[in-house]
Design a protein around this motif. Structure first.
Motif, PDB file in Angstrom:
ATOM      1  N   UNK A 174       0.837  -1.197   0.000  1.00 60.40           N
ATOM      2  CA  UNK A 174       0.000   0.000   0.000  1.00 60.40           C
ATOM      3  C   UNK A 174       0.873   1.249   0.000  1.00 60.40           C
ATOM      4  N   UNK A 175       0.346   2.313  -0.572  1.00 65.93           N
ATOM      5  CA  UNK A 175       1.059   3.590  -0.587  1.00 65.93           C
ATOM      6  C   UNK A 175       1.068   4.186   0.819  1.00 65.93           C
ATOM      7  N   UNK A 176       2.184   4.766   1.189  1.00 69.72           N
ATOM      8  CA  UNK A 176       2.343   5.414   2.490  1.00 69.72           C
ATOM      9  C   UNK A 176       1.472   6.664   2.532  1.00 69.72           C
ATOM     10  N   UNK A 177       0.855   6.942   3.695  1.00 72.12           N
ATOM     11  CA  UNK A 177      -0.051   8.080   3.816  1.00 72.12           C
ATOM     12  C   UNK A 177       0.284   8.879   5.066  1.00 72.12           C
ATOM     13  N   UNK A 178       0.378  10.199   4.926  1.00 69.92           N
ATOM     14  CA  UNK A 178       0.587  11.084   6.075  1.00 69.92           C
ATOM     15  C   UNK A 178      -0.747  11.715   6.447  1.00 69.92           C
ATOM     16  N   UNK A 179      -1.089  11.621   7.738  1.00 74.77           N
ATOM     17  CA  UNK A 179      -2.380  12.118   8.225  1.00 74.77           C
ATOM     18  C   UNK A 179      -2.142  13.163   9.318  1.00 74.77           C
ATOM     19  N   UNK A 180      -2.388  14.448   9.041  1.00 78.82           N
ATOM     20  CA  UNK A 180      -2.277  15.461  10.089  1.00 78.82           C
ATOM     21  C   UNK A 180      -3.460  15.345  11.051  1.00 78.82           C
ATOM     22  N   UNK A 181      -3.172  15.380  12.345  1.00 82.34           N
ATOM     23  CA  UNK A 181      -4.245  15.217  13.336  1.00 82.34           C
ATOM     24  C   UNK A 181      -5.128  16.462  13.435  1.00 82.34           C
ATOM     25  N   UNK A 182      -4.552  17.641  13.382  1.00 83.37           N
ATOM     26  CA  UNK A 182      -5.311  18.898  13.475  1.00 83.37           C
ATOM     27  C   UNK A 182      -6.259  18.907  14.672  1.00 83.37           C
ATOM     28  N   UNK A 183      -5.792  18.407  15.807  1.00 86.09           N
ATOM     29  CA  UNK A 183      -6.587  18.418  17.024  1.00 86.09           C
ATOM     30  C   UNK A 183      -7.500  17.224  17.215  1.00 86.09           C
ATOM     31  N   UNK A 184      -7.618  16.354  16.226  1.00 88.34           N
ATOM     32  CA  UNK A 184      -8.504  15.183  16.339  1.00 88.34           C
ATOM     33  C   UNK A 184      -7.835  14.072  17.132  1.00 88.34           C
ATOM     34  N   UNK A 185      -8.630  13.310  17.878  1.00 94.15           N
ATOM     35  CA  UNK A 185      -8.107  12.156  18.605  1.00 94.15           C
ATOM     36  C   UNK A 185      -8.736  10.855  18.131  1.00 94.15           C
ATOM     37  N   UNK A 186      -9.816  10.932  17.351  1.00 90.97           N
ATOM     38  CA  UNK A 186     -10.436   9.739  16.764  1.00 90.97           C
ATOM     39  C   UNK A 186     -10.452   9.933  15.255  1.00 90.97           C
ATOM     40  N   UNK A 187      -9.702   9.090  14.554  1.00 93.05           N
ATOM     41  CA  UNK A 187      -9.565   9.254  13.112  1.00 93.05           C
ATOM     42  C   UNK A 187     -10.527   8.391  12.318  1.00 93.05           C
ATOM     43  N   UNK A 188     -11.413   7.667  12.973  1.00 90.41           N
ATOM     44  CA  UNK A 188     -12.344   6.772  12.296  1.00 90.41           C
ATOM     45  C   UNK A 188     -11.571   5.829  11.378  1.00 90.41           C
ATOM     46  N   UNK A 189     -11.781   5.892  10.055  1.00 91.64           N
ATOM     47  CA  UNK A 189     -11.123   4.961   9.138  1.00 91.64           C
ATOM     48  C   UNK A 189     -10.161   5.700   8.221  1.00 91.64           C
TER      49      UNK A 189
END
Length: 135
Positions: free
Chosen positions: A69-84
């Protein structure tokens, strides 16, 4: 001003982030790596693709990766639950012709001084064995 300082203080506190890693078709991806970018803080997803990781701040960036799978960067931006988090299949496939698997290790084909044999999936289906003693 006190509210802004309080908000900045909370953003710098460690937070626990949860979520699920899945393919774009929605299938869970077990053993995917989730780590905080620029640190050695990491975790691995369970068999349902779920993860929980404690990062240094609510503004951290998570890096999600898995084989194929391709690598993915996910900024949290204050979130603590990222769902899916959905990963796409890797665009560039590695060339398996460049590596030769030996019974006790691996070597590059160009480094070999002996004969090498290629085996593909058709060779395994040629003589389907159903009795263990015929192996």
């Amino acid at each position: 001003m006190v509210t802004q300082l309080r908000a900045a203080w909370f953003q710098q506190q460690p937070v626990t982030v949860t979520g699920i890693v899945a393919s774009i078709t929605g299938d869970a991806i077990p053993a995917a790596t989730v780590n905080q970018k620029g640190t050695n803080v990491a975790t691995v997803t369970d068999v349902q693709g779920k993860f929980s990781i404690t990062v240094s701040s609510a503004n951290a960036v998570l890096v999600v990766s898995s084989v194929g799978f391709a690598r993915l960067e996910v900024p949290l931006s204050g979130r603590t639950n990222l769902d899916t988090i959905k990963l796409s299949p890797a665009a560039a496939q590695t060339n398996l012709d460049e590596v030769v698997v030996i019974g006790y290790g691996t070597a590059r084909r160009q480094d070999l001084t002996t004969a090498a044999v290629s085996v593909n999936s058709k060779d395994f289906y040629r003589a389907l064995l159903t009795i263990p003693c015929n192996l």
